[in-house]
Every structure is written in C-alpha cells, then in structure tokens.
Design a protein around this motif. Structure first.
Motif, PDB file in Angstrom:
ATOM      1  N   PHE A 157      -8.051  35.246  30.173  1.00 37.62           N
ATOM      2  CA  PHE A 157      -7.583  35.227  28.788  1.00 37.62           C
ATOM      3  C   PHE A 157      -6.203  35.875  28.730  1.00 37.62           C
ATOM      4  CE2 PHE A 157      -7.076  37.513  24.758  1.00 37.62           C
ATOM      5  CZ  PHE A 157      -7.109  36.446  23.886  1.00 37.62           C
ATOM      6  N   VAL A 158      -5.251  35.183  28.121  1.00 40.24           N
ATOM      7  CA  VAL A 158      -3.902  35.716  27.970  1.00 40.24           C
ATOM      8  C   VAL A 158      -3.590  35.812  26.480  1.00 40.24           C
ATOM      9  CG1 VAL A 158      -1.462  35.345  28.447  1.00 40.24           C
ATOM     10  CG2 VAL A 158      -3.163  34.700  30.157  1.00 40.24           C
ATOM     11  N   ASP A 159      -3.319  37.031  26.029  1.00 43.02           N
ATOM     12  CA  ASP A 159      -2.963  37.237  24.630  1.00 43.02           C
ATOM     13  C   ASP A 159      -1.451  37.106  24.489  1.00 43.02           C
ATOM     14  OD1 ASP A 159      -2.637  37.960  22.027  1.00 43.02           O
ATOM     15  OD2 ASP A 159      -3.571  39.935  22.198  1.00 43.02           O
ATOM     16  N   LEU A 160      -0.996  36.002  23.910  1.00 45.53           N
ATOM     17  CA  LEU A 160       0.431  35.736  23.796  1.00 45.53           C
ATOM     18  C   LEU A 160       1.118  36.644  22.782  1.00 45.53           C
ATOM     19  CD1 LEU A 160       0.343  31.838  23.913  1.00 45.53           C
ATOM     20  CD2 LEU A 160       0.815  33.428  25.775  1.00 45.53           C
ATOM     21  N   LEU A 161       0.332  37.319  21.940  1.00 46.24           N
ATOM     22  CA  LEU A 161       0.914  38.216  20.950  1.00 46.24           C
ATOM     23  C   LEU A 161       0.930  39.672  21.412  1.00 46.24           C
ATOM     24  CD1 LEU A 161      -0.700  36.697  17.738  1.00 46.24           C
ATOM     25  CD2 LEU A 161       1.567  36.263  18.678  1.00 46.24           C
ATOM     26  N   ALA A 162       0.373  39.936  22.591  1.00 44.45           N
ATOM     27  CA  ALA A 162       0.333  41.313  23.094  1.00 44.45           C
ATOM     28  C   ALA A 162       1.734  41.782  23.466  1.00 44.45           C
ATOM     29  CB  ALA A 162      -0.588  41.398  24.312  1.00 44.45           C
ATOM     30  N   ALA A 163       1.946  43.091  23.351  1.00 50.64           N
ATOM     31  CA  ALA A 163       3.244  43.667  23.720  1.00 50.64           C
ATOM     32  C   ALA A 163       3.472  43.459  25.215  1.00 50.64           C
ATOM     33  CB  ALA A 163       3.261  45.147  23.377  1.00 50.64           C
ATOM     34  N   PRO A 164       4.685  43.058  25.615  1.00 52.60           N
ATOM     35  CA  PRO A 164       4.941  42.818  27.040  1.00 52.60           C
ATOM     36  C   PRO A 164       4.975  44.113  27.838  1.00 52.60           C
ATOM     37  CG  PRO A 164       6.941  42.484  25.727  1.00 52.60           C
ATOM     38  CD  PRO A 164       5.826  42.738  24.768  1.00 52.60           C
ATOM     39  N   THR A 165       4.690  43.984  29.120  1.00 47.67           N
ATOM     40  CA  THR A 165       4.804  45.102  30.051  1.00 47.67           C
ATOM     41  C   THR A 165       5.933  44.790  31.026  1.00 47.67           C
ATOM     42  OG1 THR A 165       3.143  44.103  31.502  1.00 47.67           O
ATOM     43  CG2 THR A 165       2.341  45.686  29.875  1.00 47.67           C
ATOM     44  N   GLY A 166       6.247  45.750  31.902  1.00 43.95           N
ATOM     45  CA  GLY A 166       7.316  45.560  32.874  1.00 43.95           C
ATOM     46  C   GLY A 166       8.535  46.376  32.503  1.00 43.95           C
ATOM     47  N   PRO A 167       9.703  46.027  33.078  1.00 41.72           N
ATOM     48  CA  PRO A 167      10.916  46.798  32.802  1.00 41.72           C
ATOM     49  C   PRO A 167      11.391  46.637  31.360  1.00 41.72           C
ATOM     50  CG  PRO A 167      11.182  45.373  34.733  1.00 41.72           C
ATOM     51  CD  PRO A 167       9.925  44.972  34.059  1.00 41.72           C
ATOM     52  N   TYR A 168      11.722  47.745  30.736  1.00 42.86           N
ATOM     53  CA  TYR A 168      12.317  47.752  29.397  1.00 42.86           C
ATOM     54  C   TYR A 168      13.705  48.381  29.489  1.00 42.86           C
ATOM     55  CZ  TYR A 168       8.323  46.461  26.391  1.00 42.86           C
ATOM     56  OH  TYR A 168       7.318  45.792  25.743  1.00 42.86           O
ATOM     57  N   PHE A 169      14.675  47.687  28.922  1.00 38.00           N
ATOM     58  CA  PHE A 169      16.053  48.194  28.880  1.00 38.00           C
ATOM     59  C   PHE A 169      16.262  48.909  27.548  1.00 38.00           C
ATOM     60  CE2 PHE A 169      20.466  47.699  27.554  1.00 38.00           C
ATOM     61  CZ  PHE A 169      21.154  48.179  28.664  1.00 38.00           C
ATOM     62  N   PHE A 170      16.666  50.199  27.627  1.00 33.02           N
ATOM     63  CA  PHE A 170      16.932  50.998  26.434  1.00 33.02           C
ATOM     64  C   PHE A 170      18.416  51.316  26.347  1.00 33.02           C
ATOM     65  CE2 PHE A 170      12.502  52.384  27.569  1.00 33.02           C
ATOM     66  CZ  PHE A 170      11.871  51.671  26.564  1.00 33.02           C
ATOM     67  N   TYR A 171      18.927  51.339  25.126  1.00 28.52           N
ATOM     68  CA  TYR A 171      20.360  51.554  24.912  1.00 28.52           C
ATOM     69  C   TYR A 171      20.627  52.567  23.806  1.00 28.52           C
ATOM     70  CZ  TYR A 171      19.128  48.298  21.240  1.00 28.52           C
ATOM     71  OH  TYR A 171      18.504  47.692  20.179  1.00 28.52           O
ATOM     72  N   GLY A 172      19.569  53.128  23.212  1.00 33.50           N
ATOM     73  CA  GLY A 172      19.739  54.035  22.078  1.00 33.50           C
ATOM     74  C   GLY A 172      18.970  55.325  22.253  1.00 33.50           C
ATOM     75  N   THR A 173      18.163  55.653  21.255  1.00 33.56           N
ATOM     76  CA  THR A 173      17.474  56.946  21.240  1.00 33.56           C
ATOM     77  C   THR A 173      16.478  57.102  22.394  1.00 33.56           C
ATOM     78  OG1 THR A 173      15.772  56.074  19.751  1.00 33.56           O
ATOM     79  CG2 THR A 173      17.695  57.103  18.743  1.00 33.56           C
ATOM     80  N   LEU A 174      15.914  55.992  22.877  1.00 32.60           N
ATOM     81  CA  LEU A 174      14.925  56.079  23.957  1.00 32.60           C
ATOM     82  C   LEU A 174      15.555  56.249  25.337  1.00 32.60           C
ATOM     83  CD1 LEU A 174      12.312  53.471  22.699  1.00 32.60           C
ATOM     84  CD2 LEU A 174      12.209  55.962  22.586  1.00 32.60           C
ATOM     85  N   VAL A 175      16.873  56.331  25.386  1.00 33.38           N
ATOM     86  CA  VAL A 175      17.554  56.652  26.642  1.00 33.38           C
ATOM     87  C   VAL A 175      17.257  58.109  27.027  1.00 33.38           C
ATOM     88  CG1 VAL A 175      19.872  57.068  27.575  1.00 33.38           C
ATOM     89  CG2 VAL A 175      19.357  54.924  26.439  1.00 33.38           C
ATOM     90  N   ASP A 176      16.909  58.934  26.030  1.00 34.16           N
ATOM     91  CA  ASP A 176      16.546  60.333  26.283  1.00 34.16           C
ATOM     92  C   ASP A 176      15.122  60.387  26.833  1.00 34.16           C
ATOM     93  OD1 ASP A 176      16.403  63.156  26.216  1.00 34.16           O
ATOM     94  OD2 ASP A 176      15.524  63.079  24.209  1.00 34.16           O
ATOM     95  N   PRO A 177      14.934  60.849  28.093  1.00 31.79           N
ATOM     96  CA  PRO A 177      13.591  60.865  28.691  1.00 31.79           C
ATOM     97  C   PRO A 177      12.576  61.684  27.895  1.00 31.79           C
ATOM     98  CG  PRO A 177      15.257  61.240  30.368  1.00 31.79           C
ATOM     99  CD  PRO A 177      15.956  61.288  29.045  1.00 31.79           C
ATOM    100  N   SER A 178      13.005  62.798  27.273  1.00 32.37           N
ATOM    101  CA  SER A 178      12.053  63.608  26.503  1.00 32.37           C
ATOM    102  C   SER A 178      11.573  62.851  25.266  1.00 32.37           C
ATOM    103  CB  SER A 178      12.674  64.952  26.116  1.00 32.37           C
ATOM    104  OG  SER A 178      13.783  64.759  25.263  1.00 32.37           O
ATOM    105  N   MET A 179      12.466  62.084  24.644  1.00 34.09           N
ATOM    106  CA  MET A 179      12.090  61.281  23.475  1.00 34.09           C
ATOM    107  C   MET A 179      11.127  60.165  23.894  1.00 34.09           C
ATOM    108  SD  MET A 179      12.858  61.264  20.259  1.00 34.09           S
ATOM    109  CE  MET A 179      12.110  60.279  19.003  1.00 34.09           C
TER     110      MET A 179
END
Length: 199
Positions: free
Chosen positions: A51-73
């Motif tokens: 079963f594959v849920d096409l609406l599920a949030a993807p996994t794998g590499p995520y590229f961040f360019y803003g606030t989530l660039v901070d590892p503590s955040m």
C-alpha cells in the motif's frame, strides 16, 4: 415379398469420412501457443501488493534555506534528542524572496539558492516539518547538489516552496542570525557562521 424387395433395393449409406491425420492443424497457432504456455507466461499480480499513500509526507533528503537551517530549531521541530548533522548544498532554478520575516522559495530559472540538507527518515517527521511550515509552503521535489566532500554529490530530495500569494512577497535576504536574535535565541545566533548556517 414385394415390400421386402423394395427395402433391399436402396443402397447402404456411405461410410463416415476418415478422421483427419492431424486434428491440431485446424487450430489457430496462437491458441496452440497459449495451451502449451508455462503457468508463469501470463502476468500475475503480486499476492500482497504494498500500500502506497500518495498523500503521505515524503521522506529522504530535505533542502532547508531558512529557519530550519539552525540545527537546534530543526531538533525542536522534529523532537530529536540531539542536534542533527546538516550537509551544505544548493539547488538551481529557485530564488528566495521575503514573506514578512520569513524566506519564501519561488521559481527562478538560472538562479541558485544555498542551504543545508537533512535526511528525513520517517513520514511522521515529514508531517512535523509540513506542520511547522504551514499551508503557505508545500514540499516539492528538487535536485540537490552538495558542496562538501561527502558522497553522494547530488540527490533527489524535497524542499518547501512558497504556495501563498506571490504578491505578498518582497525582495530581500534572510538572515538566520538576525531571526534567531529576534526570537530570543542568542546562544544559537552566536553560533551562526559566515555561510549562514549554525555550527
């Protein structure tokens, strides 16, 4: 006696025709092929198709360019016990505008956006990221090119692209250090290096 003579005057019926030498010669070659085919000749669906849920949030590499660039955040958003390791990278074909105090990724052929990458391992983590980003940003596939000496040198991943009204955006540059200071995160702001990421 006369009736007996009449009965004897009819010739006997002709014999039935002999059977053809090869009955298979009248059967279509295609039908013969199907009859002689092995059991696995035809397509058979897997017994337990995953079963594959096409609406599920993807996994794998995520590229961040803003606030989530901070590892503590990022650790706070994902509920991690320790700060995650991020890899420096960039993506082509995008530009950063400003949506208030937050950066907003938009399409811009020929432009480059630098940031950092974290490998998301679970759908639950992907959902936490989507919740943090709100409905104004949607995860979109992108080609990530890493700038460190590790492998792989590039990978297909996801990034959060702005999905709101582009008329609400303005030109400008996002400063992670300034944003952290505004949020009262002085310790993290002091760790921001010249590349824009936290140490």
């Amino acid at each position: 006696m006369a009736s007996q003579a009449k009965e004897n005057s009819y010739p006997p019926p002709p014999p039935s025709p002999p059977p053809p030498e090869n009955l298979k010669s009248k059967i279509s070659p295609y039908v013969l092929k199907l009859r002689n085919a092995p059991p696995d000749y035809f397509y058979q669906a897997p017994i337990n198709s995953p079963f594959v849920d096409l609406l599920a949030a993807p996994t794998g590499p995520y590229f961040f360019y803003g606030t989530l660039v901070d590892p503590s955040m990022l650790a706070e958003v994902l509920g991690l016990d320790e700060k995650p390791k991020l890899r420096p990278a960039y993506i082509l074909g995008y530009d950063c505008k400003m949506w208030g105090q937050y950066p907003a990724l938009v399409d811009a052929p020929g432009s480059v956006v630098h940031g950092f990458v974290y490998h998301v391992r679970t759908v639950e983590s992907g959902e936490k990221l989507a919740m943090y980003e709100t409905n104004n940003y949607h995860a979109e596939p992108c080609l990530i090119r890493f700038t460190d000496d590790q492998r792989p040198k590039e990978d297909i991943g996801h990034t959060f692209k702005f999905a709101g009204n582009v008329n609400d955006l303005s030109d400008g540059n996002f400063s992670l250090e300034l944003w952290l200071r505004r949020m009262g995160r002085q310790t993290e702001a002091d760790k921001v290096d010249s590349t824009g990421g936290s140490q």
